[in-house]
Design an enzyme around this catalytic site. Structure first.
Site: not given
Ligand SMILES: [Mg+2]
Length: 185
Positions: A12, A14
């Site tokens: 992932d 962010d």
């Molecule tokens: Mg995230």
């Protein structure tokens, strides 16, 4: 399959690579700040994994807050910075769809993973790790029968330990762990 035997890494973005902007979206590279140790982590991953992918929901695009081009400029600069520090990202998959659209491409759905498998036939999900800071990432990983590594940055409030294989406080902690496992075990 143990974590150390995995060859494919899915991450992932962010909250794992860059500091999350709470309640907002990273609209430009000015707002993109690497979390401490992340560039070093990518240098380690470069030697530990055959393929490294980013899997990211970006509904800021669907909301019209940023364009596809804005996103690709941030991606390009992020990759440049990681590469200049000895790291590598093979491909970034992003989903611009709004949550309400219920797109099969948006995590926790597995569409972006299936797309990666289409692009890179060698991917074996049983030898893959998903790294994320939310349960949506963990559901994505489990949906594809990957190993799940949870980065606990204390933003996820509904932690389901049943779908987590291993937990760390940061990406660099995980990188050092996997480097050590691959070396000595
Ligand atoms: Mg995230």
């Amino acid at each position: 399959m143990k974590l150390k035997d995995c060859k494919y890494l899915f991450l992932d973005r962010d909250g794992v690579i860059n500091v999350r902007k709470m309640g907002g979206y990273i609209l430009s590279y000015d707002e993109f700040h690497f979390i401490e140790g992340v560039k070093e982590a990518f240098k380690i991953f470069n030697t530990c994994f055959d393929k490294i992918f980013i899997i990211t929901n970006q509904q800021g695009i669907g909301k019209g807050l940023m364009s596809e081009e804005d996103f690709s400029i941030v991606s390009k600069k992020m990759i440049e910075e990681i590469e200049s520090n000895g790291g590598r990202i093979d491909k970034i998959y992003h989903c611009p769809a709004l949550k309400e659209e219920k797109s099969k491409m948006r995590k926790p759905e597995i569409g972006m993973g299936l797309k990666a498998k289409e692009d890179y036939n060698e991917i074996d999900f049983n030898k893959s790790i998903m790294v994320g800071d939310s349960m949506s990432d963990m559901l994505f990983g489990k949906g594809l029968l990957m190993k799940n590594v949870f980065i606990n940055n204390h933003t996820e409030t509904n932690i389901d330990n049943k779908i987590i294989d291993k937990e760390f406080n940061s990406l660099i902690e995980f990188a050092k762990y996997i480097e050590n496992e691959k070396k000595y075990n």
